[in-house]
Design an enzyme around this catalytic site. Structure first.
Site, PDB file in Angstrom:
ATOM      1  N   GLU A 287      60.554  14.030  37.285  1.00 27.57           N
ATOM      2  CA  GLU A 287      59.572  14.847  36.577  1.00 27.57           C
ATOM      3  C   GLU A 287      60.086  16.275  36.334  1.00 27.57           C
ATOM      4  O   GLU A 287      59.465  17.256  36.735  1.00 27.57           O
ATOM      5  CB  GLU A 287      58.265  14.914  37.387  1.00 27.57           C
ATOM      6  CG  GLU A 287      57.647  13.560  37.691  1.00 27.57           C
ATOM      7  CD  GLU A 287      56.507  13.669  38.696  1.00 27.57           C
ATOM      8  OE1 GLU A 287      56.182  14.806  39.127  1.00 27.57           O
ATOM      9  OE2 GLU A 287      55.953  12.628  39.064  1.00 27.57           O
TER      10      GLU A 287
ATOM     11  N   CYS B 165      44.657  46.628  32.061  1.00 23.47           N
ATOM     12  CA  CYS B 165      44.157  47.586  33.059  1.00 23.47           C
ATOM     13  C   CYS B 165      44.195  46.998  34.465  1.00 23.47           C
ATOM     14  O   CYS B 165      43.163  46.781  35.115  1.00 23.47           O
ATOM     15  CB  CYS B 165      42.744  48.035  32.694  1.00 23.47           C
ATOM     16  SG  CYS B 165      42.721  49.085  31.234  1.00 23.47           S
ATOM     17  N   GLU B 166      45.389  46.686  34.929  1.00 20.83           N
ATOM     18  CA  GLU B 166      45.659  46.207  36.280  1.00 20.83           C
ATOM     19  C   GLU B 166      47.010  46.767  36.700  1.00 20.83           C
ATOM     20  O   GLU B 166      47.975  46.708  35.934  1.00 20.83           O
ATOM     21  CB  GLU B 166      45.742  44.672  36.323  1.00 20.83           C
ATOM     22  CG  GLU B 166      44.497  43.919  35.937  1.00 20.83           C
ATOM     23  CD  GLU B 166      43.526  43.746  37.096  1.00 20.83           C
ATOM     24  OE1 GLU B 166      43.884  44.131  38.232  1.00 20.83           O
ATOM     25  OE2 GLU B 166      42.419  43.251  36.854  1.00 20.83           O
TER      26      GLU B 166
END
Length: 419
Positions: free
Chosen positions: A276, A344-345
């Site tokens: 996978e 805004c972080e």
């Protein structure tokens, strides 16, 4: 190897000038290289040659763009999916249902029913309770679900805690010690056809040792199940092999080294193997192109503010992940800067006090190795529309996911009738 190289002083994606492309599609945008996707898939195929007829089921979660999946489907890839949405994407991109595996710890009854009706190849089930539920759904539809039990081998993958999936405290799989009883129970349930064992211990692994330890435990389990009279035809060995992000760090094991280890460990298993890979194929095949809004001198730091943000590329904020940052038209100078977006972080930070190409307002910057877990994890936080996705093929390019407009974004809301 990727196909993002400087030509005449400008970064190109294959034969496409990224400055010219940015002028056409705007910024930010993801750019995927067909040639890199194809090359990486063939490298994986070659590494797994000599293992019979393995199914390479591309992990759709890494990058679910239809053009990415179609590129791989045309090369013979299957699809590893974790939701009915990913199953529908794989089918829409041309993956035959008999090459689709349905993984995931929280499949709903509706998803089970839909997947059964689509005729997918296999369910990787992750608990005894899930087996009972799938049995009821399958029997109710008059269908039979081929199932492999995902086991948790309690092996530490040695990767970031948030992408480790094979330790006892992780939510994934059945504890390997309970697998024989679970397999035996499944043999008695209507609508289930137990065919194998699956394992996946984590993502972005930098060593083969944890994988080898997990696979050895799977091999012992297969022998135990057969000794008890059970049929085991499939071993799904998952994915997880790491790719290079930070050029200063040691290279992860190569696909060839991985393939050699698998051949040694699985000798004599007499099963069809499933793999996978996701990040391994598409990670280095994509970049995020962004434009510098301005530079800013803080109290003690030089900031480079770009128009991409954490909502467009979450990995640095979520995992403290490294992405190489390059100017699309580099000058001779470098600078030490903190590269940030407009959200805004404080967490909207791509690099902290890193030596990068010197840039000015209006310059283009590329975040490299962004083809996996980039656009697929994006959000509209701060009411920022989803960015465009572009695929290149030689000198040709196509917008394979148009940029979302503000009208698209706001138009999905509905004002309550009493307002």
């Amino acid at each position: 190897m990727d196909h993002f190289q400087l030509r005449n002083g400008v970064l190109h994606a294959e034969d496409v000038d990224l400055e010219a492309l940015a002028a056409r599609v705007g910024t930010p945008f993801y750019c995927y290289s067909s040639a890199t996707i194809e090359r990486h898939f063939r490298v994986v195929q070659e590494a797994l040659s000599g293992l019979g007829d393995p199914l390479i089921a591309y992990a759709v979660k890494a990058n679910p763009n239809l053009s990415v999946i179609r590129t791989l489907a045309r090369l013979g890839a299957g699809a590893d999916t974790v939701s009915i949405g990913e199953i529908e994407r794989a089918l829409a991109a041309g993956v035959p249902p008999e090459r689709i595996v349905f993984s995931g710890v929280g499949k709903t009854r509706d998803e089970m029913a839909a997947a059964l009706l689509k005729g997918i190849r296999q369910f990787n089930i992750e608990s005894e309770e899930e087996a009972v539920e799938l049995s009821a759904v399958a029997a109710g539809l008059g269908r039979t679900a081929r199932v492999a039990f995902r086991v948790n081998p309690d092996v530490d993958a040695g990767t970031h805690a948030k992408i480790s999936t094979g330790k006892a405290e992780n939510k994934f799989g059945i504890p390997i010690g309970r697998a024989p009883a679970a397999y035996a129970q499944a043999q008695t349930l209507p609508g289930l056809d137990p065919v194998g064992i699956a394992v996946h211990i984590g993502s972005q692994l930098g060593s083969l040792a944890p994988l080898e330890a997990a696979f050895e435990r799977v091999g012992a389990l297969i022998a135990e199940l057969r000794a008890a009279g059970h049929r085991v035809e499939i071993a799904d060995l998952g994915g997880g092999l790491g790719i290079p992000y930070d050029p200063a760090q040691p290279l992860p094991p190569s696909p060839a080294d991985y393939g050699a280890m698998v051949k040694r460990v699985t000798a004599g298993w007499d099963v069809r193997l499933i793999f996978e890979p996701g990040r391994l194929i598409v990670g280095n095949a994509g970049i995020l192109v962004t434009r510098v809004i301005r530079t800013k001198r803080g109290g003690a730091t030089e900031f480079v503010i770009v128009d991409a943000a954490m909502n467009d590329l979450l990995r640095p904020s979520l995992y403290d992940a490294w992405h190489d940052i390059r100017a699309v038209r580099p000058r001779a100078e470098t600078t030490t800067a903190t590269v940030v977006g407009p959200v805004c972080e404080t967490g909207d930070t791509f690099a902290t006090r890193r030596t990068v190409d010197a840039v000015e307002a209006g310059d283009l910057v590329a975040f490299m190795t962004a083809g996996a877990y980039g656009a697929t994890m994006a959000s509209t936080y701060n009411s920022r529309p989803l960015v465009a996705e572009v695929m290149v093929h030689g000198a040709d390019w196509a917008e394979v996911r148009p940029r979302e407009t503000l009208e698209d974004l706001i138009g999905r809301d509905r004002i309550a009738p009493w307002l």
